[in-house]
Design a protein around this motif. Structure first.
Motif, PDB file in Angstrom:
ATOM      1  N   ALA A 247     -27.558  35.946   5.925  1.00  0.00           N
ATOM      2  CA  ALA A 247     -26.289  36.696   5.644  1.00  0.00           C
ATOM      3  C   ALA A 247     -25.538  35.976   4.037  1.00  0.00           C
ATOM      4  O   ALA A 247     -25.773  34.662   4.124  1.00  0.00           O
TER       5      ALA A 247
ATOM      6  N   ASP B 118     -22.442  40.258   6.820  1.00  0.00           N
ATOM      7  CA  ASP B 118     -23.629  41.552   6.845  1.00  0.00           C
ATOM      8  C   ASP B 118     -23.979  41.905   5.410  1.00  0.00           C
ATOM      9  O   ASP B 118     -22.979  42.603   5.232  1.00  0.00           O
TER      10      ASP B 118
ATOM     11  N   GLU C 118     -32.497  35.542  11.064  1.00  0.00           N
ATOM     12  CA  GLU C 118     -31.139  36.727  11.312  1.00  0.00           C
ATOM     13  C   GLU C 118     -30.404  35.476  10.767  1.00  0.00           C
ATOM     14  O   GLU C 118     -28.782  36.317  11.272  1.00  0.00           O
TER      15      GLU C 118
END
Lengths: 113, 113
Positions: free
Chosen positions: B84, B39, B81
């Motif tokens: 990344a 991240d 989510e």
């Protein structure tokens, strides 16, 4: 179980200065490796410490040096800082006998101005 | 020279749109291939280790596979989510005691809701 911890998280230094970064490995690990990650690049291997000795070194000048202590923690020292040394410095710990997956800390963001 | 190449550099997916990331490698005897998730501003987070051609590993929506020249990270029905940078790294068997990772530059994944 604490993972890999690094300090400080951020650092600003002036060109020509010296800096020391610190790393505590994951519990049970005995090997610490340091990586430099420039923006938008993958991490580049600097060196690895095991049994308080530098075991391997990447293509980095002698301005980059390190140390490992008896409790397995480690320091990365960079002398005569250059603007190009600005990067995220990552510490990774592993178990030497297994030599497999390494776990990384959150990194230290070094900015040289 | 040991080398890792990842493609694509960047990937935008709609939520639920499955895809694959590629990691091509050249290494003098593969000890292991590793996938990490990173991240922004954080250290890489370990995902998988693969040791030999034909091996597969799964974790939630991620599945990693390995051939003699490349590895794929398959993402099934991704969610926002999962956004990344995904890093691939290899570890060589030679010279003995070689434990450094050679990283690719990563694939930046963005999953849109």
């Amino acid at each position: 179980d604490a993972g890999v911890t690094q300090s400080p998280t951020h650092l600003i230094k002036t060109r020509g200065q010296q800096v020391t970064l610190r790393c505590s490995p994951k519990s049970g690990h005995d090997t610490v490796s340091w990586y430099q990650q420039a923006l938008g690049q993958g991490p580049q291997f600097i060196f690895q410490y095991y049994e308080e000795e530098e075991r391997q070194r990447g293509n980095f000048p002698d301005r980059f040096s390190g140390h490992q202590f008896p409790n397995y923690s480690s320091e990365l020292n960079v002398n005569a800082l250059l603007l190009g040394d600005s990067a995220l410095y990552l510490c990774a710990s592993s178990l030497f006998s297994k030599g497999t997956e390494a776990f990384f800390g959150q990194g230290t963001r070094l900015t040289v101005v | 020279e040991d080398q890792v190449t990842q493609s694509p550099e960047a990937l935008r997916l709609q939520e639920g749109e499955s895809s694959s990331l590629n990691c091509s490698y050249t290494v003098s005897g593969l000890r292991g291939l590793f996938w990490y998730r990173q991240d922004p501003g954080k250290g890489p987070e370990f995902l998988f280790t693969l040791y030999s051609a034909g091996e597969e590993k799964e974790k939630e929506r991620l599945k990693a596979t390995l051939t003699k020249k490349e590895s794929f990270l398959h993402i099934t029905a991704p969610k926002p989510e999962d956004s990344a940078t995904y890093l691939c790294a290899v570890q060589a068997r030679r010279p003995p005691g070689t434990y450094k990772y050679i990283f690719g530059t990563g694939t930046r994944l963005k999953v849109l809701a």
